[in-house]
Design an enzyme around this catalytic site. Structure first.
Site, PDB file in Angstrom:
ATOM      1  CG  ASP A 698      -1.851   1.154   1.295  1.00 47.89           C
ATOM      2  OD1 ASP A 698      -2.340   1.573   0.227  1.00 47.89           O
ATOM      3  OD2 ASP A 698      -2.102   1.656   2.396  1.00 47.89           O
ATOM      4  CE  LYS A 699      -0.375   7.335  -2.279  1.00 50.40           C
ATOM      5  NZ  LYS A 699      -0.288   8.307  -1.166  1.00 50.40           N
ATOM      6  CD  GLU A 848      -6.909  23.822   0.314  1.00 44.83           C
ATOM      7  OE1 GLU A 848      -7.594  23.738   1.341  1.00 44.83           O
ATOM      8  OE2 GLU A 848      -7.208  24.508  -0.673  1.00 44.83           O
ATOM      9  CE  LYS A 901      -6.217  16.255 -13.906  1.00 46.42           C
ATOM     10  NZ  LYS A 901      -6.642  15.343 -12.859  1.00 46.42           N
ATOM     11  CE  LYS A 919      -4.641  25.797  -3.302  1.00 47.85           C
ATOM     12  NZ  LYS A 919      -4.243  25.611  -1.910  1.00 47.85           N
ATOM     13  CB  VAL A1234       7.804   1.578 -14.032  1.00 46.06           C
ATOM     14  CG1 VAL A1234       6.699   1.787 -13.001  1.00 46.06           C
ATOM     15  CG2 VAL A1234       9.155   1.478 -13.347  1.00 46.06           C
TER      16      VAL A1234
END
Length: 1674
Positions: A698-699, A848, A901, A919, A1234
């Site tokens: 998992d990350k 944020e 985005k 931003k 990859v």
């Protein structure tokens, strides 16, 4: 050869796992498809390069053109959407596909069309609003443009500019695509060009790669150095998901028809196999009582009725909906015993003993008793079953704890008619609010649940009401998808109008229709009807079980799915498999072999007895005692049955329990922060820790630390490092473990010309260096985890602030202040003042929060925020001065979305100016800059330079791989080490996935004056430790590398090239920033995007900030349009996006930021070592693609020279991409491959069998795979497919959240991280650790040790049984094959228990073939377990050969020297058996404890004394207590009076032991000389103190905790000794004083005034004052 790559050896794990993918037929089929693909895409074939760089330096996808670099949002699956802002098309007929090509196309078409076919159980959610007609129709013969979002008229600026990457994927898409298509095409083909497409808008133009207007633009220049940029106009629609980039699977111009045909031919004739599999599935469902529930007709209908008494009925089953009770246990009360019996007796040894027990219980057959096998077998099986039952009982208790959690449920009752008169009709006349607290397990579908802040959702809920601002509730879904970002949930507009407060729920009339339960976490279909008005239900209104309410006072929802039908439970594995070690399969085969051997041996003896029986008539004492054939055969089977000892599994459990204990107490795997050691939860699969070949990780929370930190920024052409959060003090290592840098080895002609200078290698042949002074250097220097060798040249933000304070009116200072204002204003965070006065922030995402905290660190503190204003506290001249408070009016906020985005905020400054601050992703904001055309041009130049560098890195990697393949040795493969071949340990073979470790001379290793092994080991380790290259030669002369160009011209070193410093001198202030550059917008843009590229390369997440000041009239005009959009009842979301895009144009570039998603300590280094161990690592995460790729770079899963293949169903050509990548990998021209895939693409691939096979072909051959947006079920499916497809592979899954439980249970080995996401994963795992970095020692050290220990224990057990019982078989020839035993029965019974068990048990517990530091420094040694080098048929047969030879030596020496001797005191059966028994016991113990054990400690001596001494003690006991009337074995007194006093008996024993030990040592020496192993080499290297210290240096990070503990223990021991000496000295002094005082008292009695006659008073006082002061007389 690069570490982790296969060298083609038979022992490499890759060659074993992928050999079936590399057959000629498969490659031929793919190769046949590749030219057609290239031809249709007009991609020229690159010629061979003169420099020797093969086509591998380009991407595997080089021959294929991508339609666009833009990426569509992957948040929503390509399925039917039921909302008014979606374009609808009528259903089209779908013919049944007959080939993979048509199947791919049909699957994509179904995903693309809106409405042809709904998912089973999906309600008919069509809403009759108004028809939305496409603005243009397609020409005849062309497919109409169909997009999942509404197509609007073109705005002033296009949202699509492919060469300006519309989705940078954290800097990936643009850099990678240009690298693949343009740079290598440019390098290899002079005629190639980069074509640019115009971006509409004011006078700016964008860029587009590929074709313009459907036609190729010829190259207009013949230069080879510069790419040609052709600009042509093109009309581009507003929507980002344009038709060009929205191709689905199978919609590309080419399908892999040859590969498809090959697969179809391959699958012919497999009908019986499919039928068998189908039957097996049906049988499994029948046994496990799994029933398929049919889909509902039109979804699940639930009315909002708080006063409901009866449970709702599920129309699919005509039964009430299931309760909210959940179960994660493996067994239930009814299936525990059957499943455990199957599991236990699937071990063939247990089944074998069961059969032997049955034979023993037949009267008259057994010669060894009736229950001697059955009783211990039942005890052992009962213990194993009880152990599994206890493990499952713990899971049951955890389930019980969750089921008994409490929730608030609304209970209302209808009022009686007489009560209604007293109640105001405007109030809640239909009932009263009553929130009842009940258990989670008692919830039912339709119940109204109230969640308060930080409460977890007990079931899947449809949101009814929330007290949050703007009716928005924020939830954390970390347990579901691993994401740390908070997700906003909001009720539909009709529901919000109907329910203003919680009391309105009682009077609301709402009907919900939702889809049937399924596993999809990323989309939802449903509708709600309120007061006759119908609105769609999406994910925005649904809160799944496991979500936690954050930053919201409370929320009310209705249960729509309960218990096992919740999304998180649907993704769980309902019947997890019982894990068994892979070694057990091999042991089972050995057991079968031994059973066959026993049967043949028994048949041989039974037949031989039938032949010998003819002689019985000549022997009067055997008259009439003949035995029939079957009883004779059975007797021999029972006699030899213990060749498979029952203790094999009993003792093995003891061994594994101690292995678990050593894992638990290892201080190096203990985390002091969380006070968590390694916790093994099973002992069954300990050895599999040493055989891992795939890791699925998992990350979030596993690789990362769930923490975002603002790290860098680029403003006005200068880059700055923000390191305020870094710790000042770094932990120092032990001095004796630190590397002592002396003169480095001289390396002249030995270095290859292909090598570039490694950052860590000495630049001169001999370098004198000393250790730096601790604390002298600045230890707060930040290093990129992706590129640790790169020095950080940015200045620090505190220096920037000082510059702004001292020169506030320069162009740089003005831009920097504008950026800091943007940082503090452009967000949605809310401040909270804590009790200690500190300000904390509530943020919807950690990004944020990091930005706002960075603004606070730099003096712009957000102190208050409400709907209409933001208040900042600014430190204009430093933190020590008085703060200034400024208030900014919030006019509008255009929120962030995954599609946009970006986010924007429009504020009014205190000076009344209106400014829009924006931003977002750099690729998105770049399109909206005022100078977008220049930005695009500069970006192309930057990417071209970066890609050249990447090309050189790829070239170097391939050259290095080729060179390592050519080398015959890697450590000391020089002539000086191979001259004496007889005295060398030659490793000129391929043993651990690379050519070899080298030929190391034993003389050179152990010689007093030899230092060559140290230098060779050091060089070999450096080559593998430094697998990253920092090639900066391309950019050395570029002006953008230095902030001040003038300093280059003066020959001075730029400040930007110096290391970051905490303070600057006054005279350096002016040279800190080049104000000329700050005022030049072109230079600022160029440097900014160069910095963005550098930030992305370092694994940081980049954002661009832009701003624009608006006039009052412009804002008023826009505000009116925006207000109309926000109040629209039709297409509101689309119109809001359009209005936002109108104002977000012509922006000025403000700055770029880089946020670090902090990895856990030691993660990149751990991954590097695991890769060197030939372990492939996959990252499976629920996060978005950009974040996943970013972390891939940070943790070094993706290297700078990697070929990254992105599989995206929205861009199309997935099958072509996979086919080209497979061909490129198999050609050996890709240094590092990859694959990146998202969950939706994986779902579509899984539906098409040919594409699924091709995907797994690619994934297995790739170096790493990253799967983003993956659901828990998809994670488990990937693990399962690899586990089944890659033969002899052992998989490991590691995670920390509830969404990782499925893959942890599916993998061979499951590791849980006791992290911030809770303990769900750790509780269901096999082993739990606190940090990912502990995985290196768990696998490379403990895993390898446990594997070799278990292997040696197993083969040693088989060997000792063969040695012992072959002597019994040989003896049968001397007794006419009658079954007479050579050994006394009681001794025979205790052989395995008392005399030989410790020998194998102690070796299985304490054996260490190599030290921990060596195994960590050389991870390549781990591959022995991957290729089953510790125990296999070859190893087994070798040991059995030794056993057979030694058994014959023992028996025939005994028979010839003692049994047939003319003069012997006692030649009875017991005497003969005793000498044989004694020789076997001594041989077994000495071989296992002295010859086969490398790490010899006091435990070896203990085992020898107990076992051998115990045997002689046993003989004494037998001689003293055995019955005297024994007719067969004359035992009583034999040890004292007969053979025990026989010199012949003892001499025979000594000769036998000498013979077998000489034979054993000779065989071992011959093997080491002719066939040396890696262990032989490194065991010899470990004897060299310098080499051992080099290994300790390389493993210092993993072993430091243990060394610290040893040092602390030594210090405590020294302290105790010192304290003891001091106490003893004080006691001696006190004794002297007492003696003096006693003598003084005696002197007074005798009339003397002084103490002593020979000593004066002053002398006494002087002596006493040294320890106790002067002595006074009283």
């Amino acid at each position: 050869m690069a570490p982790g790559e296969d060298d083609g050896s038979s022992e490499g794990i890759r060659s074993q796992s992928t050999s079936h993918h590399e057959n000629d037929d498969t490659l031929a089929a793919l190769a046949a498809d590749a030219p057609a693909s290239s031809a249709q895409h007009d991609a020229p074939q690159p010629p061979a390069m003169s420099t020797g760089v093969a086509a591998s330096q380009s991407s595997a996808l080089e021959g294929f053109s991508r339609p666009s670099l833009s990426r569509l949002s992957t948040d929503n699956a390509p399925r039917v959407r039921f909302s008014t802002d979606i374009e609808r098309h009528g259903p089209l007929p779908q013919p049944r596909p007959t080939t993979a090509t048509s199947a791919i196309g049909d699957a994509a078409h179904r995903g693309k069309e809106a409405g042809p076919k709904n998912r089973p159980g999906t309600p008919e959610l069509s809403i009759n609003t108004r028809e939305i007609i496409a603005e243009g129709s397609s020409a005849p013969g062309q497919d109409p443009i169909r997009s999942p979002s509404y197509t609007s008229p073109p705005p002033p600026r296009s949202a699509r500019s492919p060469l300006s990457p519309t989705n940078r994927n954290r800097g990936y898409s643009l850099r990678s695509a240009l690298f693949r298509r343009n740079v290598h095409g440019h390098v290899q083909s002079p005629g190639s060009s980069i074509e640019l497409e115009e971006t509409s808008g004011s006078s700016t133009r964008g860029v587009h790669s590929g074709r313009v207007g459907g036609a190729d633009v010829p190259n207009s220049t013949g230069k080879n150095e510069d790419a040609t940029i052709t600009v042509s106009p093109a009309h581009v629609a507003f929507t980002e998901t344009s038709s060009d980039s929205s191709k689905k699977l199978g919609k590309g111009p080419i399908a892999l028809s040859n590969y498809d045909t090959w697969l179809q031919n391959k699958e012919k004739g497999s009908g019986y196999i499919q039928q068998a599999k189908s039957f097996g599935i049906k049988a499994k469902k029948f046994i496990l009582r799994i029933k398929d529930v049919p889909p509902s007709k039109d979804g699940r209908h639930i009315d909002l009725n708080p006063s409901r008494k009866e449970p709702l009925i599920d129309q699919r089953t005509n039964q009430p909906y299931i309760t909210n009770w959940i179960r994660s246990t493996r067994y239930s009360a009814w299936n525990f015993v059957p499943r455990q019996l199957i599991a236990q007796f699937s071990k063939l040894a247990n089944f074998y003993f069961l059969c032997i027990s049955i034979l023993q219980m037949i009267p008259g057959l057994s010669t060894t008793g009736t229950y001697t096998t059955l009783a211990p077998l039942l005890v052992f099986v009962a213990i194993a079953i009880a152990k599994e039952g206890y493990d499952d009982l713990r899971r049951y208790r955890l389930d019980k704890a969750e089921n008994n959690r409490e929730a608030k449920v609304l209970r209302a009752h209808k009022m009686a008619d007489n009560e209604l008169g007293d109640v105001d009709q405007s109030s809640t006349a239909t009932g009263q609010l009553n929130w009842e607290i009940i258990k989670w397990q008692d919830l039912n579908v339709g119940d109204i649940v109230k969640l308060e802040r930080d409460d977890a959702a007990p079931a899947d809920l449809a949101l009814l009401h929330t007290s949050g601002e703007n009716n928005v509730a924020f939830v954390e879904t970390m347990a579901l998808d691993g994401e740390t970002n908070l997700k906003s949930k909001q009720t539909t507009a009709s529901m919000a109008k109907s329910i203003h407060g919680q009391a309105d729920i009682l009077s609301s009339d709402a009907q919900f229709v939702v889809e049937d339960p399924n596993q999809d976490l990323y989309s939802f279909e449903g509708k709600v009807t309120v007061n006759g008005k119908t609105a769609p239900l999406t994910l925005n209104e649904i809160i799944f079980r496991g979500s936690i309410l954050r930053n919201t006072p409370d929320a009310v929802g209705m249960v729509i799915y309960s218990g096992e039908e919740c999304r998180i439970r649907m993704n769980a594995i309902k019947n997890p498999r019982i894990k068994a070690p892979a070694l057990q399969t091999l042991v089972n085969r050995i057991v079968i072999l031994i059973v066959v051997f026993v049967i043949f041996l028994s048949i041989f003896n039974a037949v031989a007895y039938r032949i010998w029986r003819r002689n019985e008539d000549d022997m009067f004492y055997l008259g009439g005692e003949s035995v029939a054939g079957f009883p004779s055969f059975t007797a021999f089977v029972i006699m030899f049955n213990t060749m498979i000892p029952l203790s094999l599994y009993v003792s093995l459990e003891i061994v594994k329990v101690f292995q678990m204990y050593f894992l638990h107490i290892d201080i190096d795997m203990y985390d002091p922060v969380s006070d968590t050691p390694c916790e093994p939860r099973t002992s069954t699969i300990n050895e599999e820790l040493g055989q891992i070949s795939y890791i699925f990780s998992d990350k979030t929370g596993t690789l990362t630390d769930n923490s975002m930190k603002f790290r860098k920024l680029s403003v006005a052409g200068a880059a700055w490092l923000h390191d305020a959060d870094l710790q000042e003090n770094q932990k120092t290592k032990l001095i004796h473990k630190k590397r002592k840098k002396g003169k480095q080895p001289v390396r002249k002609s030995m270095r290859s010309a292909k090598d570039v200078q490694s950052p860590l290698e000495p630049s001169t042949p001999a370098v004198e260096a000393t250790d730096p002074i601790e604390g002298a250097a600045d230890e707060t220097q930040w290093k990129s985890s992706a590129r640790p060798a790169k020095s950080q040249r940015e200045l620090r933000t505190q220096d920037m602030l000082r510059y702004i304070q001292r020169r506030p009116h320069t162009p740089f200072s003005k831009k920097a202040r504008m950026f800091l204002l943007s940082l503090a204003l452009c967000h949605t965070c809310l401040p909270e003042v804590q009790e200690d006065g500190k300000t904390h922030f509530m943020a919807s995402s950690p990004d944020e929060l990091a930005l706002v905290q960075a603004a606070q660190d730099m003096g712009f503190l957000l102190i208050n925020r409400d709907v209409h204003k933001i208040t900042l506290k600014i430190m204009p001249t430093g933190a020590d001065t008085e703060a200034v408070t400024e208030t900014y009016e919030i006019l509008d906020v255009i929120e962030f979305s995954s599609k946009r985005k970006r986010m924007s905020i429009i504020v009014r400054f205190p000076d009344r100016r209106i400014c829009v601050l924006c931003k977002g992703a750099d690729s998105i904001v770049m399109q909206r800059l005022k100078m977008a055309t220049l930005a695009n041009k500069k970006m192309v130049e930057i990417e071209r330079r970066a890609n050249k560098r990447k090309s050189m890195e790829a070239q170097h990697a391939i050259a290095r791989m080729s060179e390592q393949l050519e080398r015959k040795s890697s450590v000391g493969g020089r002539k000086s080490f191979t001259q004496n071949s007889r005295a060398s340990v030659s490793l000129g073979r391929s043993s651990i996935g690379r050519p070899s470790f080298g030929g190391l001379s034993r003389r050179s290793i152990t010689g007093r004056s030899s230092s060559q092994p140290v230098r060779d080991v050091d060089q070999w380790l450096r080559e593998r430790e430094n697998d990253y290259y920092d090639i900066e030669s391309i950019n050395e002369s570029l002006p953008i590398q230095t902030p001040r160009q003038s300093s280059v011209g003066l020959g001075r070193l730029s400040v930007a090239f110096s290391e970051a410093r905490s303070s600057l001198q006054m005279e350096e202030m002016e040279e800190m920033v080049d104000e000329n550059v700050a005022a030049d917008e072109s230079a600022v843009i160029e440097r900014c995007f160069q910095h963005v590229n550098d930030f992305a390369t370092e694994g940081l997440r980049t954002l661009l900030y832009g701003y624009r000041f608006l006039g009052e009239d412009e804002y008023a005009t826009w505000k009116k349009a925006h207000l109309d959009a926000t109040t629209s009842l039709v297409d509101r979301a689309r119109r809001i996006e359009e209005s936002g895009d109108m104002i977000e144009q012509e922006l000025e570039l403000c700055a770029a930021t880089a946020i670090e998603d902090k990895l856990q300590k030691g993660v990149p280094e751990a991954i590097d070592k695991l890769r060197r161990a030939n372990i492939k690592m996959w990252m499976l995460t629920g996060d978005k693609r950009e974040t996943a790729i970013n972390i891939g770079y940070s943790c070094r899963l993706i290297k700078e020279y990697s070929t990254v293949t992105v599989l995206d169903h929205e861009t199309g050509e997935v099958e072509q991409s996979m086919g080209a990548a497979v061909l490129a990998i198999n050609s050996g021209t890709v240094p590092h491959a990859v694959v990146v895939i998202d969950g939706q693409t994986l779902a579509q691939i899984s539906e098409i069998e040919p594409l699924k096979l091709l995907f797994y072909d690619l994934a297995i051959q790739a170096n790493s795979v990253i799967c983003c947006r993956a659901s828990p079920a998809q994670k488990a499916s990937l693990v399962k497919n690899i586990r089944k497809r890659v033969k002899k592979s052992i998989t490991l899954a590691i995670g920390d959240g509830a969404n990782d439980i499925a893959m942890i249970q599916e993998a061979h080995v499951g590791i849980g991280i006791t992290g911030k996401e809770g303990l769900q994963a750790a509780r269901t795992s096999d082993y739990s650790i606190a940090q990912f970095r502990f995985l290196t020692k768990l696998l490379l050290v403990h895993g390898r040790w446990n594997y070799l220990r278990t292997c040696k224990y197993t083969v040693g057990t088989f060997w000792k049984e063969m040695v012992f019982y072959l002597t019994q078989a040989l003896y049968q020839r001397s007794v006419g094959y009658t079954g007479t035993s050579l050994y006394e029965p009681w001794s025979l019974t205790t052989f395995n228990t008392l005399f030989t068990s410790l020998a194998v048990i102690f070796m299985g517990i304490f054996e260490k073939d190599l030290s921990a530091s060596t195994l960590l420094a050389v991870p390549e040694l781990y591959t022995k377990g991957q290729c089953n080098g510790g125990f296999n048929f070859k190893v087994y047969l070798g040991w059995m050969f030794m056993a057979s030879a030694e058994a014959m030596v023992i028996y025939y020496c005994m028979l010839g020297l003692y049994g047939q001797a003319l003069f012997s005191e006692d030649n009875s059966i017991f005497a003969l058996g005793s000498i044989t028994f004694t020789a076997c016991v001594v041989l077994i113990n000495t071989k296992m404890q002295l010859i086969e054990t490398h790490s010899k400690t006091t435990t070896n001596l203990v085992a020898l004394i107990i076992s051998i001494g115990g045997w002689f003690l046993w003989n004494i006991i037998l001689a003293a207590g055995y019955p005297a009337d024994s007719a067969i074995y004359y035992v009583r007194g034999a040890f004292f009076t007969r053979w025990g006093q026989s010199l012949t008996w003892w001499l025979t024993l000594i000769l036998i032991l000498a013979s077998v030990h000489v034979f054993e040592l000779a065989a071992s020496s011959l093997r080491a000389a002719l066939f040396p192993t890696d262990e032989d080499v490194f065991q010899a290297l470990e004897k060299d103190p310098d080499v051992k210290r080099r290994f300790e240096e390389a493993s210092a990070e993993e072993l430091q905790a243990g060394w610290d503990r040893e040092t602390k223990m030594r210090e405590e021991d020294v302290k105790q000794v010192v304290d003891g000496l001091r106490a003893k000295e004080e006691e001696q002094r006190e004794g002297v004083v007492r003696e003096m005082l006693r003598q003084r008292g005696q002197g007074r009695e005798e009339g003397r005034d002084t103490i002593g006659e020979e000593m004066g008073g002053e002398e006494i006082n002087r002596i006493l004052s040294r320890g106790f002061g002067r002595v006074r007389e009283e």
